[in-house]
Design an enzyme around this catalytic site. Structure first.
Site, PDB file in Angstrom:
ATOM      1  N   LYS A 214       7.154   5.218  -3.175  1.00 19.19           N
ATOM      2  CA  LYS A 214       6.100   4.195  -3.151  1.00 19.19           C
ATOM      3  C   LYS A 214       6.619   2.850  -3.656  1.00 19.19           C
ATOM      4  O   LYS A 214       6.154   1.804  -3.212  1.00 19.19           O
ATOM      5  CB  LYS A 214       4.893   4.668  -3.970  1.00 19.19           C
TER       6      LYS A 214
ATOM      7  N   SER B   6      -0.142   2.634  -0.573  1.00 17.84           N
ATOM      8  CA  SER B   6       0.858   3.032  -1.573  1.00 17.84           C
ATOM      9  C   SER B   6       0.177   3.820  -2.700  1.00 17.84           C
ATOM     10  O   SER B   6      -0.726   4.628  -2.430  1.00 17.84           O
ATOM     11  CB  SER B   6       1.579   1.774  -2.081  1.00 17.84           C
TER      12      SER B   6
ATOM     13  N   LYS C 145       8.717  -1.727  12.636  1.00 14.30           N
ATOM     14  CA  LYS C 145       9.570  -2.049  13.793  1.00 14.30           C
ATOM     15  C   LYS C 145       8.810  -1.843  15.105  1.00 14.30           C
ATOM     16  O   LYS C 145       8.932  -2.629  16.040  1.00 14.30           O
ATOM     17  CB  LYS C 145      10.824  -1.161  13.784  1.00 14.30           C
TER      18      LYS C 145
ATOM     19  N   ILE D 120      -8.196   9.435   3.579  1.00 17.28           N
ATOM     20  CA  ILE D 120      -8.324   8.015   3.230  1.00 17.28           C
ATOM     21  C   ILE D 120      -8.209   7.141   4.473  1.00 17.28           C
ATOM     22  O   ILE D 120      -9.052   6.284   4.740  1.00 17.28           O
ATOM     23  CB  ILE D 120      -7.269   7.621   2.164  1.00 17.28           C
TER      24      ILE D 120
ATOM     25  N   ASP E 144       5.586  11.819  14.883  1.00 18.20           N
ATOM     26  CA  ASP E 144       6.102  11.892  13.514  1.00 18.20           C
ATOM     27  C   ASP E 144       6.690  10.524  13.169  1.00 18.20           C
ATOM     28  O   ASP E 144       7.570  10.033  13.892  1.00 18.20           O
ATOM     29  CB  ASP E 144       7.187  12.994  13.444  1.00 18.20           C
TER      30      ASP E 144
ATOM     31  N   ILE F  65      -8.750   9.438  -5.740  1.00 18.52           N
ATOM     32  CA  ILE F  65      -9.893   9.323  -4.828  1.00 18.52           C
ATOM     33  C   ILE F  65     -10.395  10.740  -4.547  1.00 18.52           C
ATOM     34  O   ILE F  65      -9.620  11.604  -4.101  1.00 18.52           O
ATOM     35  CB  ILE F  65      -9.487   8.605  -3.514  1.00 18.52           C
TER      36      ILE F  65
END
Ligand code: HXC
Length: 314
Positions: A191, A173, A140, A32, A80, A220
């Protein structure tokens, strides 16, 4: 060979709308997110995608770069999202090499089907860490750069911004937590946290010109997500019983992304854009339904036949 345009973005958008802009995307080698980034690159942006798997991330970056002659796409592997330092280094490197960060897509996520009986504390924590903490770490690491972009690209909603848009973030999400779904406790909780984070960023950073929104994809086709959630996950022709009658395409998520980052999405802030063909209104068709409810749960069995199934402890 470049991917045909109609596989990742529709024809309605003007070429060059994201010229001289940079998008930073976590999970950018995924099915995606790579389509989202490819669409933005096609429309003028440069990009930095990050991921855990170095080879996969670098290969995808080179592939996305074929979407537009002259595009610069960095693929930073071994990053990561659970490690704030490595994410910060990636964001800093993106700015050093590409000149800034105008758009962020927080797309890195973890998922597998498991009942609570099969879900250890560490398994729950892994998904929380990737989805919630990873998204927070992304905020952040990139917010100072997004704020710089927001100052440069502020709009009054009337005059088209001379140098385009900027200072925008999208969190990827899901919809499962709206109604709940069996075998998805960890992802539902995560989520919901991602959505709350997106709203908090809108509230705190909106006054500084940032927009922060969520895209909530439904099922999807041909995605890693569906390979993990459905035994027929690799078949793109599923979706019978959904209001739109089919699974969605990655292009449809990419188009939503272009909308939110473009001049057309200026006043959309703190919003969740569900792109699911109406699927969440039919919870009986959601993830986990192949595993007969409640009999499968009552059996305490492990899920088999999907990608990411539980590995037995040796
Ligand atoms: C139960 C499982 C499990 C399974 C892993 N675990 N798979 N438990 N059932 N199928 C447990 C492990 O046993 C371990 O717990 C803990 O989870 C951590 O596993 P590791 O493999 O050590 O962790 P890690 O390498 O960090 O992998 C994280 C992961 C993995 C989330 C478990 O699946 C991953 O990397 N996923 C990334 C790709 C991905 O999921 N993409 C799909 C995104 S789609 P113990 O107790 O044994 O230590 C998406 C769509 C959402 O998000 C939309 C929903 C509709």
């Amino acid at each position: 060979m470049p991917l045909p345009k109609n596989e990742y973005v529709s024809n309605v958008w003007k070429d060059g709308i994201f010229a001289n802009k940079v998008v930073f995307c976590t999970g950018g080698a995924g099915t995606i997110c790579s389509a989202q980034v490819r669409a933005l690159v096609h429309l003028g942006a440069d990009a930095c995608i990050i991921g855990r798997n170095a080879e996969k991330t670098e290969r995808m970056a080179a592939d996305i770069a074929t979407a537009r002659p002259g595009a610069r796409v960095l693929g930073l592997g071994d990053v990561d999202v659970r490690k704030p330092e490595s994410l910060q280094s990636a964001a800093d490197r993106c700015v050093k090499e590409l000149g800034g960060i105008d758009f962020v897509i927080a797309g890195a996520a973890g998922n597998f089907l498991a009942s609570m009986a099969q879900l250890s504390t560490n398994a729950f924590k892994s998904v929380m860490d990737i989805d919630v903490l990873g998204s927070y770490n992304t905020v952040k690491a990139t917010m100072p750069y997004l704020l710089e972009s927001a100052v440069k690209h502020r709009t009054d909603g009337k005059t088209p911004p001379a140098n385009g848009t900027g200072g925008r973030i999208i969190f990827v999400s899901a919809t499962i937590h709206y109604t709940g779904a069996p075998l998805q406790t960890h992802v539902s909780v995560a989520k919901a946290g991602v959505d709350a984070l997106a709203h908090a960023v809108c509230i705190e950073q909106g006054p500084r010109g940032i927009t922060s929104n969520v895209i909530a994809p439904g099922p999807i086709g041909s995605t890693e997500g569906m390979q993990r959630l459905s035994r027929a996950g690799s078949t793109a022709t599923q979706g019978k019983g959904l209001p739109s009658g089919r699974w969605g395409t990655v292009k449809e998520i990419a188009d939503a992304t272009v909308f939110l980052f473009s001049d057309a999405g200026n006043y959309v802030n703190g919003e969740i854009l569900v792109v699911d063909g109406g699927a969440w209104h039919m919870p009986s068709t959601g993830p986990g339904q192949e595993f007969q409810y409640p009999d499968f749960l009552l059996s305490d069995a492990a899920v088999t036949g999907v990608k990411g199934g539980k590995k037995a402890k040796l």
